[in-house]
Design an enzyme around this catalytic site. Structure first.
Site, PDB file in Angstrom:
ATOM      1  N   ASN A  88      24.265   1.734  55.534  1.00  0.00           N
ATOM      2  CA  ASN A  88      24.304   3.028  54.864  1.00  0.00           C
ATOM      3  C   ASN A  88      23.613   4.127  55.658  1.00  0.00           C
ATOM      4  O   ASN A  88      23.967   5.299  55.526  1.00  0.00           O
ATOM      5  CB  ASN A  88      23.652   2.898  53.479  1.00  0.00           C
ATOM      6  CG  ASN A  88      23.441   4.237  52.814  1.00  0.00           C
ATOM      7  OD1 ASN A  88      24.392   4.899  52.391  1.00  0.00           O
ATOM      8  ND2 ASN A  88      22.188   4.668  52.731  1.00  0.00           N
ATOM      9  N   TYR A 165      29.583  14.312  62.967  1.00  0.00           N
ATOM     10  CA  TYR A 165      29.657  13.416  61.812  1.00  0.00           C
ATOM     11  C   TYR A 165      31.051  12.828  61.671  1.00  0.00           C
ATOM     12  O   TYR A 165      31.216  11.611  61.522  1.00  0.00           O
ATOM     13  CB  TYR A 165      29.268  14.173  60.540  1.00  0.00           C
ATOM     14  CG  TYR A 165      29.238  13.294  59.319  1.00  0.00           C
ATOM     15  CD1 TYR A 165      28.165  12.437  59.078  1.00  0.00           C
ATOM     16  CD2 TYR A 165      30.279  13.309  58.386  1.00  0.00           C
ATOM     17  CE1 TYR A 165      28.128  11.623  57.958  1.00  0.00           C
ATOM     18  CE2 TYR A 165      30.248  12.502  57.273  1.00  0.00           C
ATOM     19  CZ  TYR A 165      29.176  11.658  57.060  1.00  0.00           C
ATOM     20  OH  TYR A 165      29.157  10.852  55.956  1.00  0.00           O
ATOM     21  N   LYS A 169      31.899   8.824  62.275  1.00  0.00           N
ATOM     22  CA  LYS A 169      32.405   7.997  61.181  1.00  0.00           C
ATOM     23  C   LYS A 169      33.792   7.438  61.497  1.00  0.00           C
ATOM     24  O   LYS A 169      34.138   6.334  61.053  1.00  0.00           O
ATOM     25  CB  LYS A 169      32.425   8.798  59.877  1.00  0.00           C
ATOM     26  CG  LYS A 169      31.038   9.060  59.299  1.00  0.00           C
ATOM     27  CD  LYS A 169      30.301   7.765  58.981  1.00  0.00           C
ATOM     28  CE  LYS A 169      28.987   8.001  58.275  1.00  0.00           C
ATOM     29  NZ  LYS A 169      28.276   6.746  57.942  1.00  0.00           N
ATOM     30  N   THR A 200      23.417  14.693  47.027  1.00  0.00           N
ATOM     31  CA  THR A 200      22.299  14.116  47.773  1.00  0.00           C
ATOM     32  C   THR A 200      21.822  15.146  48.788  1.00  0.00           C
ATOM     33  O   THR A 200      22.398  16.224  48.927  1.00  0.00           O
ATOM     34  CB  THR A 200      22.731  12.850  48.532  1.00  0.00           C
ATOM     35  OG1 THR A 200      23.751  13.211  49.485  1.00  0.00           O
ATOM     36  CG2 THR A 200      23.282  11.789  47.588  1.00  0.00           C
TER      37      THR A 200
END
Length: 242
Positions: A88, A165, A169, A200
């Site tokens: 994670n 990012y 990913k 978040t």
């Protein structure tokens, strides 16, 4: 899978990672709450214990191979195996932006955590996962890593310009497929999870989904039956295109 599974969740001191740990605990599992800051991990463990979760804190800095090796050695001494690994831990590096502007150092930082750290952690934990009866590996990915979605000018994903990012990913997706192929005969299922845009630190607190909703996707992949899919990317509504 038994109710006494041992699960390691990296980046579990906040956000989706913490919620994944809580939901695993709700299944009766032993949860290893991993984070860069051992003190923060210990705080989370105390909070989970109040809800009856059997948890232990462990320091894992995924960009530090010595830290990873020490964690694997501790798990081996303490439990002898690992049933579930959830990769994670991830970042959106400072300066991330459009391809024409993103600093190369920002790209490096993103890949260091999101890809190289994930691979290093997985390599260290694989011997322990092989000792489990039906181990599962879940890598956190994103719809932003889907070439199909980002390549569609009508998709909102096409407007998100975090190059580091998104590309890191996408690399996680390829690692997921390659590892799934490598482990097909072992019974270990390997999948990627898109939790969606959750409220978040990373997703922003005005994001539409809760950490609990995002974590549920991961838990579903971590509890797949033996004939479940492997080498796929899944969101709440099912499989996503690459």
């Amino acid at each position: 899978m038994t109710q006494q599974n041992i699960a390691l969740v990296t980046g579990a001191t906040k956000g989706i990672g913490r919620e994944i740990a809580r939901q695993f605990g709700g299944l009766g599992w032993t949860v290893l709450v991993a984070g860069r800051d051992l003190g923060r991990a210990e705080t989370v463990v105390k909070e989970l214990a109040e809800d009856g979760v059997d948890a232990a804190a462990i320091r894992v800095e995924v960009t530090d191979e010595a830290s990873i090796a020490q964690a694997a050695a501790w798990i081996e001494r303490t439990y002898g195996r690992l049933d579930v690994l959830v990769n994670n831990a991830a970042i959106i590096a400072d300066g991330d932006g459009p391809v024409s502007e993103v600093p190369v150092d920002s790209l490096r930082a993103g890949f260091e955590t999101n890809v190289f750290g994930l691979v290093a952690t997985t390599q260290a934990m694989l011997p322990l996962l092989r000792r489990a009866e039906a181990a599962r590996i879940v890598n956190l990915s994103s719809e932003l890593a889907s070439l199909s979605r980002v390549g569609d000018p009508e998709s909102p994903m096409s407007t998100v310009l975090t190059t580091g990012y998104n590309t890191s990913k996408a690399a996680v997706n390829m690692v997921t497929v390659m590892l799934a192929n490598e482990l097909r005969s072992s019974g270990i299922l390997v999948n990627a999870a898109d939790p969606g845009n959750c409220a978040t630190d990373m997703g922003g607190w005005d994001a539409p989904r809760t950490p609990a909703q995002g974590a549920a996707v991961v838990v579903r992949l971590a509890t797949l039956p033996d004939d479940g899919p492997t080498g796929e990317l899944h969101a709440e509504d099912g499989r996503l295109p690459w």
